[in-house]
Design a protein around this motif. Sequence first.
Motif, PDB file in Angstrom:
ATOM      1  N   ALA A 126      -3.934 -23.017  43.798  1.00 44.22           N
ATOM      2  CA  ALA A 126      -4.311 -22.692  42.426  1.00 44.22           C
ATOM      3  C   ALA A 126      -3.999 -23.866  41.516  1.00 44.22           C
ATOM      4  O   ALA A 126      -2.925 -24.471  41.598  1.00 44.22           O
ATOM      5  CB  ALA A 126      -3.561 -21.457  41.973  1.00 44.22           C
ATOM      6  N   ILE A 127      -4.957 -24.191  40.704  1.00 42.95           N
ATOM      7  CA  ILE A 127      -4.734 -25.317  39.796  1.00 42.95           C
ATOM      8  C   ILE A 127      -4.395 -24.759  38.414  1.00 42.95           C
ATOM      9  O   ILE A 127      -5.116 -23.909  37.889  1.00 42.95           O
ATOM     10  CB  ILE A 127      -5.981 -26.224  39.737  1.00 42.95           C
ATOM     11  CG1 ILE A 127      -6.242 -26.787  41.139  1.00 42.95           C
ATOM     12  CG2 ILE A 127      -5.815 -27.339  38.709  1.00 42.95           C
ATOM     13  CD1 ILE A 127      -7.580 -27.394  41.336  1.00 42.95           C
ATOM     14  N   GLN A 128      -3.317 -25.228  37.935  1.00 40.17           N
ATOM     15  CA  GLN A 128      -2.902 -24.718  36.627  1.00 40.17           C
ATOM     16  C   GLN A 128      -3.396 -25.626  35.524  1.00 40.17           C
ATOM     17  O   GLN A 128      -3.378 -26.847  35.659  1.00 40.17           O
ATOM     18  CB  GLN A 128      -1.370 -24.619  36.582  1.00 40.17           C
ATOM     19  CG  GLN A 128      -0.891 -23.568  37.550  1.00 40.17           C
ATOM     20  CD  GLN A 128       0.609 -23.409  37.566  1.00 40.17           C
ATOM     21  OE1 GLN A 128       1.345 -24.198  36.965  1.00 40.17           O
ATOM     22  NE2 GLN A 128       1.064 -22.396  38.252  1.00 40.17           N
ATOM     23  N   ALA A 129      -3.866 -24.993  34.516  1.00 37.55           N
ATOM     24  CA  ALA A 129      -4.356 -25.772  33.393  1.00 37.55           C
ATOM     25  C   ALA A 129      -3.191 -26.459  32.707  1.00 37.55           C
ATOM     26  O   ALA A 129      -2.124 -25.874  32.521  1.00 37.55           O
ATOM     27  CB  ALA A 129      -5.077 -24.859  32.410  1.00 37.55           C
ATOM     28  N   ALA A 130      -3.383 -27.707  32.394  1.00 36.98           N
ATOM     29  CA  ALA A 130      -2.286 -28.461  31.783  1.00 36.98           C
ATOM     30  C   ALA A 130      -2.134 -28.087  30.304  1.00 36.98           C
ATOM     31  O   ALA A 130      -3.105 -27.736  29.666  1.00 36.98           O
ATOM     32  CB  ALA A 130      -2.544 -29.952  31.913  1.00 36.98           C
TER      33      ALA A 130
END
Lengths: 130, 108
Positions: A126-130
């Motif tokens: 899962a890529i977390q929004a910065a």
Amino acid sequence: MSEKDLQKTQNTTAMERIRNVKTFVPRVDIYETKEALFLIVDMPGVDDKTVDVELEKNILTISGQVENGKVKDHTLVFSEYEVGDYERTFTLSDEIDREKIKATVRQGVLRLELPKAEKVKPKKIAIQAA
Amino acid sequence: MDYPAINVWEKNDSLIVTTELPGIDPEKIDISVTGSTLTLSGTSTADPIKEGENYLRQERELGSFQRNFQLPFQVDSKKIEARYEKGILQITLPRLKEDLPKKIKINS
């Protein structure tokens, strides 16, 4: 389909046998799912007792012994194909869960299910929004 | 050469045709004889794969096939037998009695 493809291919790399028979390369279909690798191997003349599947490290060897293929009391008058043993070796890239390998033989076709080991199954990150 | 390859065996007044057809549903093999012509046809199907799965290698013969053979004699169509075992189809074709050569007696 070219002419060559219809003929059985003789396996020249196979180890020589004690029995003086030719060895052929069985035709194989391979497909991959997320969980496993499936091999479908055409080995006419082979049944569950005469087929052998071996996995050593990542080398998968499939071999099958075929009885001479002669028809009892008959003479061969015309021949388009030869009968012999089968042997083929694959190098597997993925880690295979060897405890869960399944193999079945039906109508001269060997089906192999090679489940991938837990640790190599692709994980979605899962890529977390910065 | 056509698919499938055949071998022909002979004994007295009958022929046996063997052919390697691995993994075919016997229901989908069609054998017919008209006079002295043998027709062999059928279909083999691939494993259904789901979306997102892909074939890495496809070498097996799949799809439909048909071959006609001219036999050296008339066949007794009622006595034809076919057996499918371990992926090998074996068809026994007995010669028609009326078609057998007649032995001629020589009178001295």
